[in-house]
Write a protein that holds these residues in place. Structure first.
Motif, PDB file in Angstrom:
ATOM      1  N   TRP A 121       1.864  -5.469  11.880  1.00 15.28           N
ATOM      2  CA  TRP A 121       1.903  -4.023  11.085  1.00 15.28           C
ATOM      3  C   TRP A 121       0.702  -3.904  10.441  1.00 15.28           C
ATOM      4  O   TRP A 121       0.253  -2.698  10.787  1.00 15.28           O
ATOM      5  CB  TRP A 121       3.041  -4.324   9.962  1.00 15.28           C
ATOM      6  CG  TRP A 121       3.430  -3.093   9.315  1.00 15.28           C
ATOM      7  CD1 TRP A 121       3.558  -1.725   9.843  1.00 15.28           C
ATOM      8  CD2 TRP A 121       3.314  -2.421   7.750  1.00 15.28           C
ATOM      9  NE1 TRP A 121       3.615  -0.633   8.969  1.00 15.28           N
ATOM     10  CE2 TRP A 121       3.433  -1.303   7.737  1.00 15.28           C
ATOM     11  CE3 TRP A 121       3.253  -3.448   6.519  1.00 15.28           C
ATOM     12  CZ2 TRP A 121       3.746  -0.595   6.474  1.00 15.28           C
ATOM     13  CZ3 TRP A 121       3.478  -3.033   5.589  1.00 15.28           C
ATOM     14  CH2 TRP A 121       3.691  -1.240   5.095  1.00 15.28           C
ATOM     15  N   ALA A 122       0.078  -4.559   9.963  1.00 12.10           N
ATOM     16  CA  ALA A 122      -1.320  -4.056   9.598  1.00 12.10           C
ATOM     17  C   ALA A 122      -2.367  -3.610  10.790  1.00 12.10           C
ATOM     18  O   ALA A 122      -3.122  -2.839  10.743  1.00 12.10           O
ATOM     19  CB  ALA A 122      -2.054  -5.332   8.843  1.00 12.10           C
ATOM     20  N   LYS A 123      -2.010  -4.436  12.137  1.00 12.25           N
ATOM     21  CA  LYS A 123      -2.965  -4.166  13.155  1.00 12.25           C
ATOM     22  C   LYS A 123      -2.611  -2.658  13.476  1.00 12.25           C
ATOM     23  O   LYS A 123      -3.381  -2.098  14.042  1.00 12.25           O
ATOM     24  CB  LYS A 123      -2.699  -5.416  13.969  1.00 12.25           C
ATOM     25  CG  LYS A 123      -3.343  -5.165  15.378  1.00 12.25           C
ATOM     26  CD  LYS A 123      -3.055  -6.317  16.215  1.00 12.25           C
ATOM     27  CE  LYS A 123      -3.773  -6.219  17.626  1.00 12.25           C
ATOM     28  NZ  LYS A 123      -3.520  -7.350  18.388  1.00 12.25           N
ATOM     29  N   LYS A 124      -1.173  -2.496  13.417  1.00 13.20           N
ATOM     30  CA  LYS A 124      -0.664  -1.201  14.166  1.00 13.20           C
ATOM     31  C   LYS A 124      -1.202  -0.117  13.280  1.00 13.20           C
ATOM     32  O   LYS A 124      -1.644   1.068  13.688  1.00 13.20           O
ATOM     33  CB  LYS A 124       0.604  -1.160  14.116  1.00 13.20           C
ATOM     34  CG  LYS A 124       1.343   0.045  14.610  1.00 13.20           C
ATOM     35  CD  LYS A 124       2.888  -0.059  14.653  1.00 13.20           C
ATOM     36  CE  LYS A 124       3.440   1.196  15.185  1.00 13.20           C
ATOM     37  NZ  LYS A 124       5.059   1.089  15.210  1.00 13.20           N
ATOM     38  N   ALA A 152      -5.560  -3.590   6.323  1.00 17.35           N
ATOM     39  CA  ALA A 152      -5.298  -4.722   6.165  1.00 17.35           C
ATOM     40  C   ALA A 152      -4.806  -5.169   4.725  1.00 17.35           C
ATOM     41  O   ALA A 152      -4.520  -6.169   4.329  1.00 17.35           O
ATOM     42  CB  ALA A 152      -6.369  -5.646   6.426  1.00 17.35           C
ATOM     43  N   GLY A 153      -4.942  -3.978   3.978  1.00 16.62           N
ATOM     44  CA  GLY A 153      -4.743  -4.107   2.425  1.00 16.62           C
ATOM     45  C   GLY A 153      -3.311  -4.228   2.291  1.00 16.62           C
ATOM     46  O   GLY A 153      -2.836  -4.995   1.130  1.00 16.62           O
ATOM     47  N   VAL A 154      -2.487  -4.050   3.160  1.00 20.23           N
ATOM     48  CA  VAL A 154      -1.074  -4.761   2.951  1.00 20.23           C
ATOM     49  C   VAL A 154      -0.698  -6.193   2.735  1.00 20.23           C
ATOM     50  O   VAL A 154       0.159  -6.464   2.115  1.00 20.23           O
ATOM     51  CB  VAL A 154       0.137  -4.130   4.040  1.00 20.23           C
ATOM     52  CG1 VAL A 154      -0.187  -2.682   4.103  1.00 20.23           C
ATOM     53  CG2 VAL A 154      -0.503  -4.681   5.381  1.00 20.23           C
ATOM     54  N   GLU A 201      -8.261  -0.002   1.572  1.00 19.30           N
ATOM     55  CA  GLU A 201      -9.539  -0.264   0.478  1.00 19.30           C
ATOM     56  C   GLU A 201     -10.867  -0.720   0.965  1.00 19.30           C
ATOM     57  O   GLU A 201     -11.008  -1.469   2.161  1.00 19.30           O
ATOM     58  CB  GLU A 201      -8.845  -1.352  -0.425  1.00 19.30           C
ATOM     59  CG  GLU A 201      -7.607  -1.356  -1.242  1.00 19.30           C
ATOM     60  CD  GLU A 201      -7.177  -2.214  -2.144  1.00 19.30           C
ATOM     61  OE1 GLU A 201      -8.072  -3.134  -2.470  1.00 19.30           O
ATOM     62  OE2 GLU A 201      -6.202  -2.132  -2.817  1.00 19.30           O
ATOM     63  N   GLY A 202     -11.728  -0.439   0.158  1.00 19.50           N
ATOM     64  CA  GLY A 202     -13.064  -0.535   0.650  1.00 19.50           C
ATOM     65  C   GLY A 202     -13.442  -2.061   0.999  1.00 19.50           C
ATOM     66  O   GLY A 202     -14.383  -2.322   2.071  1.00 19.50           O
TER      67      GLY A 202
END
Length: 267
Positions: A29-32, A36-38, A95-96
């Protein structure tokens, strides 16, 4: 029923499989969505999954199981929902600290994030060692150490919740943009939320000392302390704050403890 280390290891293995599977799906999901904050949200929400697995598979004293699983579930659901509001509400903006990792990792970013997500799943299980131990304890007597653990947990739970609320309220004020939150608990520590998170795990360790093999639970607050102060917590947060508000944050660093709640230092 005697304390059985083999059964405890079986519960840990089931939990690891569950967490690694969840993190694999979260990585996809994060890749889609390129955020990556998830991972932070589901790192916290993996603990309730482990709690339910442990409760239904463990064979310790029922009252103790209900007690420790209830407070563990409450603490991690609160953290998970807090992170959900912070991250899921802004999926379009990563996020940073994760943006910085993308820059550093370059064309290996997705591979590295895969292993990073799986490491989070492994850490979930390692950190839950106190709960595995406590729920396997067959003793029908709740000891003084367990009551002390509960008292420390209550202080830590309230402290972390207050720190999160104070920071959220500070950020909501438009006049505070570019400023450093140094009021309330943030006056005594640059990261009071991290301090109370660590104290929560210390409470589980103290609670576990009343059980067979309880000393092994020291691994949890030790890992949390290392991660928060040396890896993903304080260092990443400090770097981001120094990038966004360098002068104000440098002054804050000079006068305020980085982790523990102490009085002000001379700047």
């Amino acid at each position: 029923m005697p304390f059985q280390i083999e059964h405890l290891l079986f519960i840990a293995l089931v939990s690891l499989i569950a967490c690694c599977t969840i993190m694999f799906l979260v990585w996809l999901w994060a890749k889609k969505i390129k955020n990556a904050g998830v991972v932070d949200v589901f790192w916290a929400l993996n603990f309730p999954v482990i709690t339910l697995i442990t409760y239904f598979l463990s064979e310790g004293f029922e009252t103790r199981k209900i007690l420790i699983c209830s407070i563990f579930l409450l603490a991690e659901l609160r953290l998970g929902l807090h992170l959900w509001q912070r991250v899921i509400g802004h999926l379009e903006e990563e996020e940073g600290r994760y943006q910085q990792l993308r820059k550093e990792w370059g064309d290996k970013v997705e591979r590295n994030f895969f292993f990073f997500f799986q490491f989070q799943a492994i850490s979930n299980v390692l950190l839950t060692i106190p709960i595995f131990i406590i729920t396997a304890n067959p003793s029908t007597k709740i000891s003084i150490l367990e009551y002390v653990g509960l008292a420390i947990w209550a202080i830590a739970f309230i402290g972390e919740m207050v720190a999160d609320q104070q920071l959220a309220a500070f950020k909501k004020e438009p006049k505070n943009k570019g400023k450093v939150c140094d009021t309330g608990l943030w006056y005594y520590s640059r990261h009071p939320n991290y301090f109370f998170e660590w104290l929560t795990w210390m409470a589980y360790f103290i609670f576990a000392l009343a059980s067979p093999w309880g000393i092994l639970a020291i691994i949890s607050p030790s890992i949390i302390l290392y991660l928060l102060t040396r890896v993903t917590g304080v260092p990443n947060n400090e770097e981001q704050n120094l990038r966004s508000k360098p002068e104000a944050y440098k002054k804050y660093q000079q006068t305020t403890s980085s982790f523990f709640l102490w009085g002000k230092k001379d700047g």
